[in-house]
Write an enzyme that holds these catalytic residues in place. Structure first.
Site, PDB file in Angstrom:
ATOM      1  N   GLU A   1       0.821  -1.220   0.000  1.00  0.00           N
ATOM      2  CA  GLU A   1       0.000   0.000   0.000  1.00  0.00           C
ATOM      3  C   GLU A   1       0.859   1.276   0.000  1.00  0.00           C
ATOM      4  OE1 GLU A   1      -3.531  -0.228   2.514  1.00  0.00           O
ATOM      5  OE2 GLU A   1      -3.264   1.881   3.010  1.00  0.00           O
ATOM      6  N   ASP A   2       1.963   1.260   0.697  1.00  0.00           N
ATOM      7  CA  ASP A   2       2.708   2.501   0.936  1.00  0.00           C
ATOM      8  C   ASP A   2       4.109   2.559   0.332  1.00  0.00           C
ATOM      9  OD1 ASP A   2       0.593   3.560   2.335  1.00  0.00           O
ATOM     10  OD2 ASP A   2       1.299   2.837   4.272  1.00  0.00           O
TER      11      ASP A   2
END
Ligand SMILES: [Mn+2]
Length: 218
Positions: free
Chosen positions: A105-106
């Site tokens: 996600e990051d």
């Protein structure tokens, strides 16, 4: 010396000697407790360390949103520590996935990479913990509520520990750019997600109920 010391005097013996009926490399904590209490094999430990190495490298330039600019890696390590220390979860795939849960996600990490390097089970858990960032934030938040009950037990454990860590951060200090209203909104959203994962882990759910109630009553 009291009788109680007898047990601890044998604690540095090899567990396989203490529990000769168990397969090599595994032993049970306590006697006859639930299946989740099986301690990891060396392979599991290696998987968790490998996860910590990748997560540390991928998150290395990222900071948390607090005033002190805490390194981001403190978060995934803390989530894994909540699982071992409070939830008493010692499953290697769950702990490796906890450490990796924000890498796709990051960071530039891909699902394919997680699958190749850590296997299908870790991949499945990380996938369950990853929001689709191409969607608007409100949609992502709603999807977490909608799909909470469908996740596997191991995915639910990581999601609950992640929420607990984030809520503790919020209680400790309001992040940069957040006000009281936003903190309450987050707590209310967390309450909705968590309420759909009841029956996963008693210690996590009790800690979550407590902190969510405290944040909502402020
Ligand atoms: Mn997280």
């Amino acid at each position: 010396m009291s009788e109680g010391n007898e047990e601890s005097s044998t604690s540095n013996e090899s567990p396989s000697k203490l529990y000769p009926d168990l397969p090599e490399g595994t032993w049970k904590k306590g006697d006859g407790e639930k299946g989740g209490f099986m301690l990891n094999s060396c392979e599991d430990m290696a998987l968790v360390i490998k996860a910590a190495d990748l997560a540390a490298r991928r998150h290395r330039f990222q900071k948390r949103k607090d005033v002190r600019q805490t390194p981001y890696i403190n978060h995934p390590i803390g989530v894994a520590y909540i699982l071992t220390n409070e939830a008493k979860v010692y499953d290697g795939a769950t702990l490796a996935a906890a450490i990796l849960h924000d890498t796709v996600e990051d960071t530039k990490t891909t699902f394919e990479e997680i699958q190749q390097e850590f296997g299908q089970e870790v991949y499945d858990i990380v996938k369950g913990c990853t929001d689709d960032k191409s969607l608007p934030k409100d949609t992502r938040k709603q999807l977490q509520i909608d799909h909470a009950a469908e996740h596997s037990h191991k995915t639910k454990l990581v999601k609950l520990a992640d929420k607990l860590y984030n809520l503790r951060d919020l209680e400790r200090a309001t992040p940069i750019g957040w006000d009281k209203r936003r903190v309450k909104e987050y707590a209310e959203w967390a309450r909705q997600v968590v309420s759909r994962m009841k029956g996963t882990n008693e210690a996590l759910e009790m800690a979550l109920d407590d902190i969510i109630n405290r944040l909502l009553s402020k």
